[in-house]
Design an enzyme around this catalytic site. Structure first.
Site, mmCIF file in Angstrom:
data_model
loop_
_atom_site.group_PDB
_atom_site.id
_atom_site.type_symbol
_atom_site.label_atom_id
_atom_site.label_comp_id
_atom_site.label_asym_id
_atom_site.label_seq_id
_atom_site.Cartn_x
_atom_site.Cartn_y
_atom_site.Cartn_z
ATOM 1 N N GLN A 110 -9.129 10.443 6.686
ATOM 2 C CA GLN A 110 -7.871 11.211 6.767
ATOM 3 C C GLN A 110 -7.623 11.971 5.466
ATOM 4 O OE1 GLN A 110 -3.984 9.713 8.432
ATOM 5 N NE2 GLN A 110 -3.575 9.298 6.281
ATOM 6 N N GLY A 117 0.834 -1.203 0.000
ATOM 7 C CA GLY A 117 0.000 0.000 0.000
ATOM 8 C C GLY A 117 0.868 1.252 0.000
ATOM 9 N N HIS A 118 1.834 1.283 0.923
ATOM 10 C CA HIS A 118 2.764 2.427 0.973
ATOM 11 C C HIS A 118 3.556 2.530 -0.331
ATOM 12 C CE1 HIS A 118 2.693 1.224 5.409
ATOM 13 N NE2 HIS A 118 2.262 2.469 5.451
ATOM 14 N N VAL A 157 -4.776 -0.913 -1.508
ATOM 15 C CA VAL A 157 -4.104 -2.151 -1.937
ATOM 16 C C VAL A 157 -4.487 -3.243 -0.939
ATOM 17 C CG1 VAL A 157 -1.896 -3.269 -2.396
ATOM 18 C CG2 VAL A 157 -2.223 -0.851 -2.974
ATOM 19 N N GLY A 185 -3.275 7.384 0.888
ATOM 20 C CA GLY A 185 -4.095 6.248 0.493
ATOM 21 C C GLY A 185 -5.560 6.432 0.865
HETATM 22 P P1 AMP Z 1 0.512 4.810 7.596
HETATM 23 O O1 AMP Z 1 1.914 4.345 7.570
HETATM 24 O O2 AMP Z 1 -0.462 3.762 8.076
HETATM 25 O O3 AMP Z 1 0.337 6.139 8.276
HETATM 26 O O4 AMP Z 1 0.095 5.058 6.079
HETATM 27 C C1 AMP Z 1 0.840 5.946 5.271
HETATM 28 C C2 AMP Z 1 0.078 6.173 3.991
HETATM 29 O O5 AMP Z 1 -0.113 4.932 3.315
HETATM 30 C C3 AMP Z 1 -1.324 6.754 4.231
HETATM 31 O O6 AMP Z 1 -1.594 7.727 3.232
HETATM 32 C C4 AMP Z 1 -2.207 5.549 4.083
HETATM 33 O O7 AMP Z 1 -3.521 5.860 3.672
HETATM 34 C C5 AMP Z 1 -1.475 4.777 3.005
HETATM 35 N N1 AMP Z 1 -1.870 3.365 3.056
HETATM 36 C C6 AMP Z 1 -1.826 2.544 4.135
HETATM 37 N N2 AMP Z 1 -2.319 1.324 3.820
HETATM 38 C C7 AMP Z 1 -2.690 1.385 2.513
HETATM 39 C C8 AMP Z 1 -3.288 0.452 1.604
HETATM 40 N N3 AMP Z 1 -3.597 -0.801 1.970
HETATM 41 N N4 AMP Z 1 -3.518 0.866 0.337
HETATM 42 C C9 AMP Z 1 -3.214 2.135 -0.041
HETATM 43 N N5 AMP Z 1 -2.653 3.049 0.767
HETATM 44 C C10 AMP Z 1 -2.400 2.687 2.027
#
Ligand code: AMP
Length: 284
Positions: free
Chosen positions: A152, A35-36, A175, A146
């Site tokens: 958010q 995802g990241h 993802v 994401g």
């Molecule tokens: P985090 O590390 O959880 O703060 O996420 C960092 C970024 O990655 C944020 O913009 C999230 O929305 C995005 N993100 C986390 N999980 C996913 C995913 N499964 N698919 C797409 N983007 C994601």
């Protein structure tokens, strides 16, 4: 890829790029997954310079949440960033980011009241404050987020509009694992049994979509289709499961009227782990 830790080193590294280079920013809390990486790859496609940040931001955790146990993998993350084409990685310490007497907050009202904001009342102020700081420090042309964190993303878009940050916000699709579980760093907490139970979130969204496909347009009926799936899972406890307006995030279930657009959103505890997911359920 260059990795820096202090604010001065970050500013110096940024100053070394061409002044007219377009800069793309990907803020994360690390323990990176596909995802990241999808955000980083998109930034790589669209920008001259890709900056990623890894910072487990304490101010967006509530008391008693998983700040101390949040999964970390500094070395693995750096390798993944390099592979995804990141040019500059900022991995600051908490004391680098916040002065001991830090006392300024950026808050978005309204949009932050419901859903995750209801059970995590300080969360979004923590997010908008750190994202503002990251925007000021890195001065990106674009920033990538994401849709997994749908609320958010909406809150950040509102902040950028209201405070005139000259930044394009790019929202990227969720993802998922092959079986439907939305990728999340917090999935690492799940036991094998919980991992299976976690599928109830995506299955609940599928159930709402099936109901929509069968002609159901009353939000409370769509919501109940989601809730039934989660309630059937013994390890799951609903924090919220709602049908909302995809733009305003307004709860649509209050009005007993058919709708044309709908977003299913849910947060569910699987054991101790709180998972979130969402999907447009008005797709044809
Ligand atoms: P985090 O590390 O959880 O703060 O996420 C960092 C970024 O990655 C944020 O913009 C999230 O929305 C995005 N993100 C986390 N999980 C996913 C995913 N499964 N698919 C797409 N983007 C994601």
């Amino acid at each position: 890829m260059k990795t820096v830790e202090s604010k001065t080193a970050l500013r110096e590294a940024l100053a070394a790029f061409q002044p007219d280079a377009t800069v793309g920013l990907v803020p994360t809390m690390g323990f990176l997954h596909e995802g990241h990486l999808s955000l980083m790859r998109k930034a790589r496609e669209e920008c001259d310079v890709v900056v990623a940040t890894i910072f487990v931001n304490p101010t967006q955790f509530e008391q008693g949440e998983d700040l101390d146990s949040y999964p970390r993998d500094a070395r693995g993350d750096a390798d993944k960033c390099a592979d995804a084409g990141v040019d500059l990685l900022w991995t600051p310490a908490v004391s680098t980011v916040y002065e001991p007497d830090h006392s300024t907050e950026v808050k978005v009202s309204g949009l932050t009241a419901g859903l995750c904001g209801q059970s995590r009342p300080n969360h979004f102020a923590g997010v908008t404050t750190i994202v503002s700081k990251l925007f000021n420090l890195t001065q990106p042309d674009r920033a990538y987020f994401g849709q997994k964190d749908y609320q958010q993303l909406a809150v950040i878009r509102r902040m950028v509009r209201d405070l005139d940050f000259p930044i394009d916000i790019v929202g990227m699709p969720i993802v998922r694992e092959p079986d439907g579980l939305a990728m999340s760093s917090r999935n690492a907490y799940l036991s094998e049994r919980e991992r299976k139970a976690g599928l109830c979130l995506s299955r609940a969204l599928d159930a709402a979509q099936l109901a929509w496909n069968a002609g159901e347009r009353i939000p409370s009926q769509l919501r109940d289709a989601m809730r039934r799936v989660v309630n059937d899972e013994p390890l799951a406890r609903i924090d919220y499961a709602e049908i909302v307006d995809p733009t305003t995030l307004e709860d649509l279930t209050e009005q007993n009227q058919p709708v044309e657009q709908a977003l299913g959103v849910l947060a569910v505890f699987i054991g101790e782990t709180r998972l979130i997911d969402n999907a447009r359920i008005d797709e044809p």
